[in-house]
Design a protein around this motif. Structure first.
Motif, short mmCIF file in Angstrom:
data_model
loop_
_atom_site.label_atom_id
_atom_site.label_comp_id
_atom_site.label_asym_id
_atom_site.label_seq_id
_atom_site.Cartn_x
_atom_site.Cartn_y
_atom_site.Cartn_z
N VAL A 176 -18.12 29.63 -7.18
CA VAL A 176 -17.72 29.77 -8.58
C VAL A 176 -16.21 29.62 -8.74
N PHE A 177 -15.46 30.30 -7.90
CA PHE A 177 -14.00 30.27 -8.05
C PHE A 177 -13.42 28.94 -7.61
N ALA A 178 -13.99 28.33 -6.59
CA ALA A 178 -13.52 27.00 -6.18
C ALA A 178 -13.69 26.02 -7.33
N SER A 179 -14.82 26.11 -8.02
CA SER A 179 -15.08 25.23 -9.16
C SER A 179 -14.12 25.51 -10.31
N ALA A 180 -13.89 26.78 -10.61
CA ALA A 180 -13.00 27.15 -11.71
C ALA A 180 -11.56 26.71 -11.44
N PHE A 181 -11.08 26.93 -10.22
CA PHE A 181 -9.72 26.51 -9.88
C PHE A 181 -9.60 24.98 -9.92
N HIS A 182 -10.64 24.30 -9.49
CA HIS A 182 -10.61 22.83 -9.45
C HIS A 182 -10.41 22.24 -10.85
N THR A 191 -2.14 23.00 -6.80
CA THR A 191 -3.36 23.09 -5.99
C THR A 191 -3.68 24.55 -5.68
N PHE A 192 -4.94 24.79 -5.35
CA PHE A 192 -5.42 26.15 -5.05
C PHE A 192 -6.25 26.10 -3.78
N ALA A 253 -31.16 39.29 -18.23
CA ALA A 253 -30.52 40.41 -18.92
C ALA A 253 -29.77 39.95 -20.15
N MET A 254 -29.97 40.64 -21.26
CA MET A 254 -29.27 40.30 -22.50
C MET A 254 -27.76 40.57 -22.39
N THR A 255 -27.38 41.34 -21.39
CA THR A 255 -25.96 41.68 -21.19
C THR A 255 -25.29 40.78 -20.16
N ALA A 256 -26.00 39.80 -19.64
CA ALA A 256 -25.46 38.98 -18.56
C ALA A 256 -24.20 38.23 -19.00
N ILE A 257 -23.19 38.24 -18.13
CA ILE A 257 -21.92 37.56 -18.39
C ILE A 257 -21.72 36.50 -17.30
N ASP A 258 -21.47 35.28 -17.74
CA ASP A 258 -21.28 34.17 -16.80
C ASP A 258 -19.92 34.27 -16.12
N LEU A 259 -19.93 34.46 -14.81
CA LEU A 259 -18.70 34.69 -14.06
C LEU A 259 -17.77 33.49 -14.10
N GLU A 260 -18.31 32.29 -13.95
CA GLU A 260 -17.46 31.10 -13.91
C GLU A 260 -16.72 30.89 -15.22
N ILE A 294 -17.34 26.45 -19.58
CA ILE A 294 -16.54 26.20 -18.38
C ILE A 294 -15.66 24.96 -18.45
N ASN A 295 -15.83 24.12 -19.46
CA ASN A 295 -15.09 22.86 -19.50
C ASN A 295 -13.81 22.97 -20.31
N LEU A 296 -12.70 22.54 -19.73
CA LEU A 296 -11.43 22.54 -20.43
C LEU A 296 -11.50 21.61 -21.64
N GLN A 297 -10.91 22.05 -22.73
CA GLN A 297 -10.82 21.23 -23.94
C GLN A 297 -9.40 20.65 -24.05
N ASN A 298 -9.22 19.72 -24.97
CA ASN A 298 -7.90 19.08 -25.14
C ASN A 298 -6.80 20.11 -25.35
N ASP A 299 -7.13 21.18 -26.10
CA ASP A 299 -6.13 22.22 -26.37
C ASP A 299 -5.69 22.91 -25.08
#
Length: 313
Positions: A176-182, A191-192, A253-260, A294-299
């Motif tokens: 998850v974190f490798a993907s987020a940093f990438h 680089t990370f 779970a209705m409370t689930a939070i997506d870590l990525e 998870i996807n960066l936007q133009n902003d």
């Protein structure tokens, strides 16, 4: 460990909001129905307007203080009254989140207030005055626009071995974190790299409960999800009480939070970005449960490239 996690969630929620069924919260088999959000008491404020009074108003004022909409001096007596300053804070909040600006706690405003979110401010303070966020239309920076120095553009990150969560495996955490940093590395010349040397890592990642020594306590389920700090601090903290998941399809779970999703947002802060008022942006402050973003936007890209430039073609 799981039972202790439930105990913490229950005790903290009782402190923050009144009217919560603690008997259900103390059940080790925590059901979706028994979990109240950290800001559940804001429901009691629906329809409130200037001149009204409520115990929950004290909590709301501290909420607005935390996120930059209201100034409360040390030692100041915070009252239950919906006063002029609170009305102004609500108008600023409504403006920032694209809501109808009424200064009243209508249902749409209360719903937004209760949405899980990042712990960083929406309104940054420059030399004691609030600047650049009232009616903001795009990305923001921390005061002074800090960034990682030119000789620190190859950053390492590590996971705190003493502050993990059992529901996420080490492999999933790393993925998850490798993907987020990438995602961020793809648009800027930074680089990370993961390292096992936690003490010397540039970016230190951990999961914590309640007050954990940095002056920014967590508040339990569906409140503040995480927080991180401006460059070159490198601390990235997640609330261990949340129901973290790496795959919403396999977590009902209705409370689930997506870590990525949350990790990608917090890395933006690590790089120097503040919050954006564009709802689609990664740097938007809130993230409802069971949402993947998870996807960066133009902003997001324009903001971070304003600090570091773009990658060489």
């Amino acid at each position: 460990m799981e039972f202790m996690k439930v105990l913490f969630m229950a005790s903290f929620c009782v402190i923050v909001c009144e009217g919560i069924n603690t008997r259900e919260l103390f059940s080790p088999k925590l059901s979706n129905k028994s979990v109240e959000s950290a800001w559940e008491c804001f429901k009691n404020l629906t329809g409130a307007q200037r001149g009204d009074t409520s115990k929950a108003m004290i909590i709301l004022k501290h909420y607005f203080q935390k996120f930059g909409y209201l100034s409360i001096s040390d030692g100041e007596n915070v009252t239950e009254e919906f006063d002029e300053m609170t009305e102004s804070a609500i108008k600023m909040y409504q403006q920032n989140f694209g809501l109808k600006v009424t200064g009243k706690l209508d249902e749409q405003t209360v719903t937004q207030l209760m949405t899980p979110r990042c712990g960083r401010e929406d309104v940054m303070k420059f030399n004691g005055s609030k600047t650049g966020s009232y009616g903001m239309k795009h990305y923001t920076y921390f005061p002074g626009s800090p960034r990682w120095s030119v000789n620190r553009r190859h950053l390492t990150y590590a996971f705190d071995p003493d502050n993990e969560v059992p529901e996420i495996t080490q492999t999933d955490m790393q993925t998850v974190f490798a993907s987020a940093f990438h995602r961020w590395a793809a648009v800027i010349p930074v680089t990370f790299r993961e390292t096992d040397d936690f003490p010397s890592a540039d970016i230190k990642i951990g999961f914590f409960y309640g007050s954990h020594g940095d002056g920014y306590p967590f508040d339990g389920v569906l409140g503040i999800l995480a927080h991180s700090f401006a460059p070159e601090d490198g601390r990235l903290h997640f609330d261990g009480a949340e129901s973290w998941t790496v795959n919403l399809e396999y977590n009902s779970a209705m409370t689930a939070i997506d870590l990525e999703s949350v990790a990608t947002h917090e890395i933006g802060h690590i790089l120097g970005l503040g919050h954006s008022s564009i709802k689609e942006a990664i740097m938007y402050p809130t993230l409802p449960a069971r949402t993947r973003k998870i996807n960066l936007q133009n902003d997001d890209v324009r903001g971070v490239q304003g600090l570091y430039g773009s990658n060489p073609k």
